[in-house]
Design a protein around this motif. Structure first.
Motif, PDB file in Angstrom:
ATOM      1  N   ALA A 248       0.821  -1.211   0.000  1.00  0.00           N
ATOM      2  CA  ALA A 248       0.000   0.000   0.000  1.00  0.00           C
ATOM      3  C   ALA A 248       0.856   1.262   0.000  1.00  0.00           C
ATOM      4  O   ALA A 248       0.600   2.193  -0.772  1.00  0.00           O
ATOM      5  N   TRP A 249       1.873   1.301   0.857  1.00  0.00           N
ATOM      6  CA  TRP A 249       2.741   2.480   0.896  1.00  0.00           C
ATOM      7  C   TRP A 249       3.533   2.632  -0.401  1.00  0.00           C
ATOM      8  O   TRP A 249       3.892   3.752  -0.791  1.00  0.00           O
ATOM      9  N   SER A 250       3.801   1.532  -1.078  1.00  0.00           N
ATOM     10  CA  SER A 250       4.579   1.589  -2.319  1.00  0.00           C
ATOM     11  C   SER A 250       3.742   2.031  -3.506  1.00  0.00           C
ATOM     12  O   SER A 250       4.283   2.294  -4.575  1.00  0.00           O
ATOM     13  N   ASP A 251       2.432   2.096  -3.320  1.00  0.00           N
ATOM     14  CA  ASP A 251       1.534   2.407  -4.431  1.00  0.00           C
ATOM     15  C   ASP A 251       0.374   3.247  -3.904  1.00  0.00           C
ATOM     16  O   ASP A 251      -0.780   2.846  -3.940  1.00  0.00           O
ATOM     17  N   LEU A 252       0.702   4.442  -3.407  1.00  0.00           N
ATOM     18  CA  LEU A 252      -0.279   5.269  -2.710  1.00  0.00           C
ATOM     19  C   LEU A 252      -1.430   5.741  -3.588  1.00  0.00           C
ATOM     20  O   LEU A 252      -2.462   6.166  -3.078  1.00  0.00           O
ATOM     21  N   GLY A 253      -1.276   5.654  -4.890  1.00  0.00           N
ATOM     22  CA  GLY A 253      -2.325   6.119  -5.782  1.00  0.00           C
ATOM     23  C   GLY A 253      -3.426   5.115  -6.032  1.00  0.00           C
ATOM     24  O   GLY A 253      -4.432   5.443  -6.673  1.00  0.00           O
ATOM     25  N   ASN A 254      -3.266   3.879  -5.523  1.00  0.00           N
ATOM     26  CA  ASN A 254      -4.241   2.831  -5.811  1.00  0.00           C
ATOM     27  C   ASN A 254      -4.635   2.082  -4.539  1.00  0.00           C
ATOM     28  O   ASN A 254      -3.846   1.991  -3.602  1.00  0.00           O
ATOM     29  N   PRO A 255      -5.848   1.502  -4.518  1.00  0.00           N
ATOM     30  CA  PRO A 255      -6.295   0.778  -3.321  1.00  0.00           C
ATOM     31  C   PRO A 255      -5.600  -0.568  -3.177  1.00  0.00           C
ATOM     32  O   PRO A 255      -5.286  -1.235  -4.172  1.00  0.00           O
ATOM     33  N   ASP A 317       9.983   9.007  -2.490  1.00  0.00           N
ATOM     34  CA  ASP A 317       9.652  10.412  -2.280  1.00  0.00           C
ATOM     35  C   ASP A 317       8.194  10.581  -1.876  1.00  0.00           C
ATOM     36  O   ASP A 317       7.847  11.443  -1.058  1.00  0.00           O
ATOM     37  N   ALA A 318       7.319   9.720  -2.440  1.00  0.00           N
ATOM     38  CA  ALA A 318       5.897   9.794  -2.091  1.00  0.00           C
ATOM     39  C   ALA A 318       5.677   9.471  -0.622  1.00  0.00           C
ATOM     40  O   ALA A 318       4.830  10.075   0.043  1.00  0.00           O
ATOM     41  N   ILE A 319       6.448   8.514  -0.098  1.00  0.00           N
ATOM     42  CA  ILE A 319       6.331   8.167   1.325  1.00  0.00           C
ATOM     43  C   ILE A 319       6.918   9.274   2.191  1.00  0.00           C
ATOM     44  O   ILE A 319       6.311   9.705   3.175  1.00  0.00           O
ATOM     45  N   ARG A 320       8.122   9.740   1.825  1.00  0.00           N
ATOM     46  CA  ARG A 320       8.795  10.774   2.634  1.00  0.00           C
ATOM     47  C   ARG A 320       7.963  12.045   2.749  1.00  0.00           C
ATOM     48  O   ARG A 320       8.007  12.746   3.760  1.00  0.00           O
ATOM     49  N   SER A 321       7.221  12.363   1.702  1.00  0.00           N
ATOM     50  CA  SER A 321       6.478  13.627   1.699  1.00  0.00           C
ATOM     51  C   SER A 321       5.097  13.512   2.334  1.00  0.00           C
ATOM     52  O   SER A 321       4.344  14.482   2.350  1.00  0.00           O
ATOM     53  N   PHE A 322       4.758  12.330   2.868  1.00  0.00           N
ATOM     54  CA  PHE A 322       3.420  12.139   3.429  1.00  0.00           C
ATOM     55  C   PHE A 322       3.239  12.996   4.682  1.00  0.00           C
ATOM     56  O   PHE A 322       4.100  13.032   5.562  1.00  0.00           O
ATOM     57  N   VAL A 323       2.107  13.651   4.748  1.00  0.00           N
ATOM     58  CA  VAL A 323       1.766  14.493   5.890  1.00  0.00           C
ATOM     59  C   VAL A 323       0.498  13.948   6.534  1.00  0.00           C
ATOM     60  O   VAL A 323      -0.519  13.751   5.860  1.00  0.00           O
ATOM     61  N   LEU A 324       0.561  13.665   7.817  1.00  0.00           N
ATOM     62  CA  LEU A 324      -0.590  13.190   8.568  1.00  0.00           C
ATOM     63  C   LEU A 324      -1.467  14.378   8.935  1.00  0.00           C
ATOM     64  O   LEU A 324      -1.006  15.311   9.597  1.00  0.00           O
ATOM     65  N   VAL A 325      -2.708  14.365   8.480  1.00  0.00           N
ATOM     66  CA  VAL A 325      -3.661  15.423   8.803  1.00  0.00           C
ATOM     67  C   VAL A 325      -4.696  14.837   9.757  1.00  0.00           C
ATOM     68  O   VAL A 325      -5.489  13.978   9.384  1.00  0.00           O
ATOM     69  N   ILE A 334       5.191  13.286   8.825  1.00  0.00           N
ATOM     70  CA  ILE A 334       5.590  12.001   9.395  1.00  0.00           C
ATOM     71  C   ILE A 334       6.227  11.075   8.369  1.00  0.00           C
ATOM     72  O   ILE A 334       6.669   9.975   8.684  1.00  0.00           O
ATOM     73  N   GLY A 335       6.298  11.546   7.112  1.00  0.00           N
ATOM     74  CA  GLY A 335       6.774  10.687   6.033  1.00  0.00           C
ATOM     75  C   GLY A 335       8.152  10.090   6.244  1.00  0.00           C
ATOM     76  O   GLY A 335       8.379   8.908   5.961  1.00  0.00           O
ATOM     77  N   ASP A 336       9.084  10.886   6.736  1.00  0.00           N
ATOM     78  CA  ASP A 336      10.448  10.384   6.949  1.00  0.00           C
ATOM     79  C   ASP A 336      10.460   9.253   7.970  1.00  0.00           C
ATOM     80  O   ASP A 336      11.181   8.255   7.805  1.00  0.00           O
ATOM     81  N   ALA A 337       9.679   9.404   9.032  1.00  0.00           N
ATOM     82  CA  ALA A 337       9.633   8.378  10.077  1.00  0.00           C
ATOM     83  C   ALA A 337       9.002   7.094   9.548  1.00  0.00           C
ATOM     84  O   ALA A 337       9.402   5.990   9.928  1.00  0.00           O
ATOM     85  N   ILE A 338       8.036   7.233   8.661  1.00  0.00           N
ATOM     86  CA  ILE A 338       7.411   6.045   8.060  1.00  0.00           C
ATOM     87  C   ILE A 338       8.398   5.353   7.134  1.00  0.00           C
ATOM     88  O   ILE A 338       8.566   4.129   7.174  1.00  0.00           O
ATOM     89  N   PHE A 339       9.060   6.129   6.289  1.00  0.00           N
ATOM     90  CA  PHE A 339       9.991   5.540   5.333  1.00  0.00           C
ATOM     91  C   PHE A 339      11.161   4.850   6.032  1.00  0.00           C
ATOM     92  O   PHE A 339      11.644   3.802   5.591  1.00  0.00           O
ATOM     93  N   SER A 340      11.615   5.415   7.134  1.00  0.00           N
ATOM     94  CA  SER A 340      12.722   4.810   7.872  1.00  0.00           C
ATOM     95  C   SER A 340      12.285   3.595   8.675  1.00  0.00           C
ATOM     96  O   SER A 340      13.127   2.865   9.206  1.00  0.00           O
ATOM     97  N   GLY A 341      10.974   3.372   8.756  1.00  0.00           N
ATOM     98  CA  GLY A 341      10.467   2.231   9.508  1.00  0.00           C
ATOM     99  C   GLY A 341      10.371   2.473  10.996  1.00  0.00           C
ATOM    100  O   GLY A 341       9.985   1.565  11.745  1.00  0.00           O
ATOM    101  N   LYS A 342      10.687   3.668  11.441  1.00  0.00           N
ATOM    102  CA  LYS A 342      10.651   3.951  12.874  1.00  0.00           C
ATOM    103  C   LYS A 342       9.217   4.055  13.393  1.00  0.00           C
ATOM    104  O   LYS A 342       8.960   3.774  14.565  1.00  0.00           O
ATOM    105  N   LYS A 343       8.305   4.480  12.524  1.00  0.00           N
ATOM    106  CA  LYS A 343       6.906   4.575  12.927  1.00  0.00           C
ATOM    107  C   LYS A 343       6.034   3.821  11.932  1.00  0.00           C
ATOM    108  O   LYS A 343       6.345   3.743  10.741  1.00  0.00           O
ATOM    109  N   LEU A 344       4.946   3.283  12.447  1.00  0.00           N
ATOM    110  CA  LEU A 344       3.967   2.587  11.623  1.00  0.00           C
ATOM    111  C   LEU A 344       2.680   3.388  11.580  1.00  0.00           C
ATOM    112  O   LEU A 344       2.218   3.898  12.598  1.00  0.00           O
ATOM    113  N   LEU A 345       2.104   3.498  10.386  1.00  0.00           N
ATOM    114  CA  LEU A 345       0.872   4.244  10.186  1.00  0.00           C
ATOM    115  C   LEU A 345       0.161   3.627   8.990  1.00  0.00           C
ATOM    116  O   LEU A 345       0.768   3.448   7.931  1.00  0.00           O
TER     117      LEU A 345
END
Length: 651
Positions: A248-255, A317-325, A334-345
Motif C-alpha cells: 500500500a505504501w509503495s503504491d499510494l495512488g491505488n487501493p 519520495d511519495a512516502i517521505r512527503s506524506f503528511v498526517l492530517v 511524518i513521512g520520513d519516520a514512516i519511510f525509515s520504519g521507525k513509525k507505523l501508520l
C-alpha cells in the motif's frame, strides 16, 4: 521542526548579487539537503488575520557553495517570486529598518516550509499559533500520489451464518483483484508473529571462507569464482500484514486490500498487539495515530528488499512527503519516520476487510473496543441465490426448499440464527443434465457428509431435538448420524421424506458394483459371440440437445418418441417401434417385462431397462443397452417415423 532566523544585511539587500545564505549547521540539522541544488517551496503564514498575503506560495532554489560548504538562496530564472523578493516586495522590509526583526520556518514536508515574519518586540501571544499549532495549512496538504477514496469502508467485517457468501462478496467487490489483495486466515494458533512477521530459519547462499595463515579469504571454486554454499540463516520474514502494508505504501495512488478470513477464530488482541492502535482511522483515511515500530520491523522496512529498500526514488519520495492530517486539523510531517520504519501508520489506501462466521463466535469473542473500530455488514441468507438441487434417497429436491424447511427448525432448537445454513454452505458438484454449463446439483455424498454431518455434530449435539423429523420411529429414538449408513438402508430417504419437500426428479445413480454402465467394460451384456466389446463411447443428442452416452440417448429418444404420440396405447406404440425393423428388440410391454423378470436370475435385470409411461397411462419398458449397429438402426427408424424426433451422433 521549527527554526528562527535573524535577518542579515544581505537578506534585505536589493542588490541582485547578494543572496540569502544558510550555514552548514542550518543545512545539516534543519533543511537536510542531499543534493547540490534543491528547490524549496514556501507558504506564508501571517500573524495578522487579515493579511492579504496569508497563504501565499512561492519557491526558491538553494545551491551549494563548494568552497564554504554552505547554501545560498537564489532568485528564480523566470523572475517569479522567491524568498528574497518576498521580503522586499511583499513585506516591504529593508536593511535600514528591519535588521532587528526575524522570520521563522516550520517544516511541513521535505523541501516544504511554512514561513512567518516576526517584528521586533512582537507580542508572544500573536506568534504562539505558529509555534504550537500543527494546523498550519490543513486544507491544502497535498500528499503525493494521494489515493482517491473508494466508496467503501476502510475496515469492515462481513458476518453471518456459514455459507451466506461472505468471501464471495469480497471476491466480487469491484476494486478487489488478485494483484492488489493479500489474504490470510485466522485460527486458534494465530499470533502476532504469524500475522505481522518474525525471524525464521531459511536457506541462503553464504560465502565459503578459507584461512591463509591468520587471514580469512573468500574461497574460490574450480572455475576461479567466489564459492558459496547454502546454509541455514535466520531472516526476518514478513507475513500478511507487512506484505499488505508495504504494498500500500509503495503504491499510494491505488487501493490495496488485506483480507482476513474467519477473523474471530483467532485471538484478535494477541494477533494485532500494538497494531490495534492503528485501526483508528481519521477523516483522511490514514491511522489517526502512529506507533513506534519494533527494531526488527524497523530494520526490515528500511533495509530489506521486500520492505522499502528496493523502491524507486519516486515511490520513496511519495512516502517521505506524506503528511498526517488529523481530524483536529493538526498536521504532522511524518513521512520520513514512516519511510525509515521507525513509525507505523496505516496509509489511506489500505483497506482491511474480514469475514466472520457467527457460528464460530464462541471461539474467541471480540471485545467492544475492537468491534467499534470496524464497520459491520450482516449477510442474510439468500434462498434464491442460485437454482441448485440436491439428491438423496434416489430423488432430487430443490436445495432452497431444504434450507427453508431446515433453518427454522435450527432456530427453534438453538434460539439463534448463528447455526443456520446459508445457500453456499454446500457447493454443487454435479450437473442435473448435459445441457448445464455449470454444476447445479449437490450430490448425495456431499449432502450426507457435509450437510447432515454438520447438523448432527454441530447443531443437534447440544440440543434435544423434539421434532419428529429427527426421530427414528422404528427405534423410538433420535436418528444417529451412523444410522444413515449404508446409504442403501433407506434411512436417508426416510429422513428427507419427513421434510415433505416437493420432488423435482430422480437422482442419477453413481456407478458401483450394483449398477449397469453399458458404455464401460463393467458389463458384458453387449459383447459379441467371441466376448469382444462392441462399445465405442460415442456421444449423441436428441433433437439437437445434450451430449449423451448411447444408453442415455436411447432412453431420451424413446421418451421423446412416446410423448410425440400421446393418444396411442402401449400396444400401438410397440407396433410402431416394430416398424423400425431393428435387428434386436428394445421395447417391451409391461406384461412381457414382468415375465422376463420372473425368469431372470440377473440381480441387475431391472437396471437394464427404463420405464416410460404412455399418454394413455400404460407402461412400456426400453432396453438401455446399445451397440453402434443397434443405435444406427434406431437413428434411421426414428428419423423415418414422422414424429420429428431426431437422434444424432455428435462425436
Amino acid at each position: 521542526m521549527i527554526r528562527i532566523f535573524k535577518f542579515k544585511k544581505n537578506d534585505l539587500n536589493p542588490s541582485g548579487g547578494k543572496q540569502i545564505e544558510y550555514s552548514i549547521s542550518d543545512v545539516k540539522d534543519f533543511f537536510q539537503f542531499t543534493q547540490n541544488e534543491e528547490t524549496v517551496e514556501f507558504r506564508y503564514m501571517s500573524i495578522s488575520p487579515n493579511d492579504p498575503f496569508n497563504g501565499l506560495r512561492f519557491k526558491s532554489t538553494f545551491k551549494l557553495s563548494p568552497a564554504r560548504g554552505d547554501y545560498k538562496c537564489y532568485g528564480n530564472p523566470d523572475g517569479s517570486l522567491n524568498l528574497k523578493s518576498f521580503f522586499l516586495e511583499k513585506l516591504h522590509l529593508s536593511a535600514e529598518e528591519n535588521l532587528e526583526d526575524a522570520y521563522g520556518l516550520k517544516k511541513i514536508a521535505p523541501n516544504s516550509y511554512a514561513i512567518a515574519y516576526f517584528p521586533k518586540d512582537i507580542d508572544f501571544s500573536k506568534v504562539a499559533p505558529f509555534f504550537f499549532s500543527q494546523n498550519t495549512f490543513p486544507e491544502e496538504i497535498d500528499n503525493k500520489e494521494s489515493h482517491t477514496p473508494l466508496d467503501e469502508p476502510l475496515q469492515i467485517i462481513f458476518y453471518g451464518a456459514p455459507g451466506t457468501g461472505k468471501s464471495h462478496k469480497i471476491d466480487n467487490a469491484p476494486h478487489v483483484t488478485d494483484e492488489n489483495t493479500i489474504r490470510t486466515t485466522f485460527h486458534p494458533d494465530s499470533d502476532y508473529s504469524t500475522f505481522v512477521g518474525a525471524y525464521k530459519p531459511t536457506m541462503a547462499p553464504m560465502p565459503v571462507n578459507a584461512f591463509v595463515g591468520t587471514t580469512v579469504h573468500h574461497a574460490k571454486n574450480a572455475d576461479n569464482e567466489k564459492a558459496y554454499e547454502k546454509k541455514i540463516v535466520y531472516k526476518y520474514v514478513p507475513q500478511a500484514f507487512l506484505k499488505a502494508y508495504v504494498a500500500a505504501w509503495s503504491d499510494l495512488g491505488n487501493p490495496h486490500f488485506l483480507v482476513i478470513e474467519e477473523i474471530n477464530r483467532g485471538n484478535c488482541a494477541q494477533i494485532f498487539g500494538d497494531l490495534f492502535q492503528l485501526l483508528d482511522r481519521n477523516n483522511m483515511g490514514s491511522s489517526s495515530y502512529a506507533i513506534h515500530a519494533d527494531e526488527d520491523i524497523t530494520q526490515f522496512l528500511a533495509e530489506d528488499k521486500k520492505g522499502f529498500a528496493n523502491l524507486t526514488e519516486e515511490q520513496k519520495d511519495a512516502i517521505r512527503s506524506f503528511v498526517l492530517v488529523k481530524d483536529s486539523g493538526k498536521t504532522e510531517a511524518i513521512g520520513d519516520a514512516i519511510f525509515s520504519g521507525k513509525k507505523l501508520l496505516l496509509p489511506p489506501n489500505l483497506y482491511i476487510w474480514a469475514t466472520m462466521n457467527t457460528s464460530d463466535q464462541s471461539l474467541f469473542p471480540i471485545d467492544s473496543a475492537f468491534k467499534r473500530r470496524w464497520n459491520w455488514e450482516y449477510m442474510p441468507i439468500d434462498y434464491n441465490a442460485m437454482d441448485w438441487q440436491f439428491e438423496a434417497g434416489g430423488k432430487r429436491y430443490l436445495w432452497s426448499d431444504f434450507l427453508k424447511k431446515m433453518n427454522p427448525l435450527i432456530y427453534t432448537l438453538t434460539q439463534s440464527s448463528d447455526k443456520q445454513m446459508g445457500y453456499f454452505f454446500a457447493k454443487a458438484d454435479k450437473k442435473t443434465d448435459d445441457l448445464q454449463t455449470e454444476n447445479n446439483l449437490i450430490s448425495e455424498k456431499i449432502f450426507l457428509n457435509k450437510v447432515l454431518f454438520y447438523l448432527w455434530t454441530d447443531v443437534l449435539k447440544d440440543f434435544e431435538a423434539g421434532d419428529k423429523i429427527f426421530r427414528d420411529e422404528e427405534k423410538g429414538q433420535m436418528y444417529q448420524f451412523c444410522d444413515f449408513f449404508p446409504t442403501t438402508n433407506g434411512k436417508l430417504a426416510e429422513f428427507v421424506g419427513k421434510l415433505e419437500l416437493p420432488e423435482v426428479g430422480s437422482a442419477e445413480k453413481d456407478n458401483d458394483n450394483d449398477d449397469v454402465d453399458f458404455d464401460s467394460p463393467n458389463d458384458s451384456e453387449l459383447n459379441d459371440n467371441n466376448g469382444n466389446s462392441q462399445r465405442d463411447y460415442s456421444k449423441y443428442s436428441v433433437n439437437g440437445q445434450g451430449r449423451m452416452s448411447k444408453s442415455d440417448a436411447v432412453v431420451a429418444a424413446m421418451t421423446a418418441f412416446v410423448k410425440a404420440l400421446p393418444e396411442l396405447s402401449a400396444t400401438e406404440i410397440l407396433r410402431k417401434i416394430d416398424g423400425f425393423n431393428l435387428s434386436n428388440t428394445i421395447a417391451y410391454s409391461e406384461e412381457d417385462f414382468n415375465k422376463y423378470l420372473e425368469q431372470s436370475s440377473d440381480p441387475r435385470f431391472t437396471k437394464r431397462y427404463a420405464r416410460i409411461e404412455t399418454g394413455t397411462g400404460e407402461s412400456i419398458y426400453i432396453y438401455k443397452g446399445s451397440t453402434p449397429k443397434r443405435i444406427g438402426e434406431l437413428i434411421q427408424g426414428l428419423n423415418n417415423s414422422g414424429t420429428g424426433v431426431i437422434l444424432t451422433k455428435v462425436e
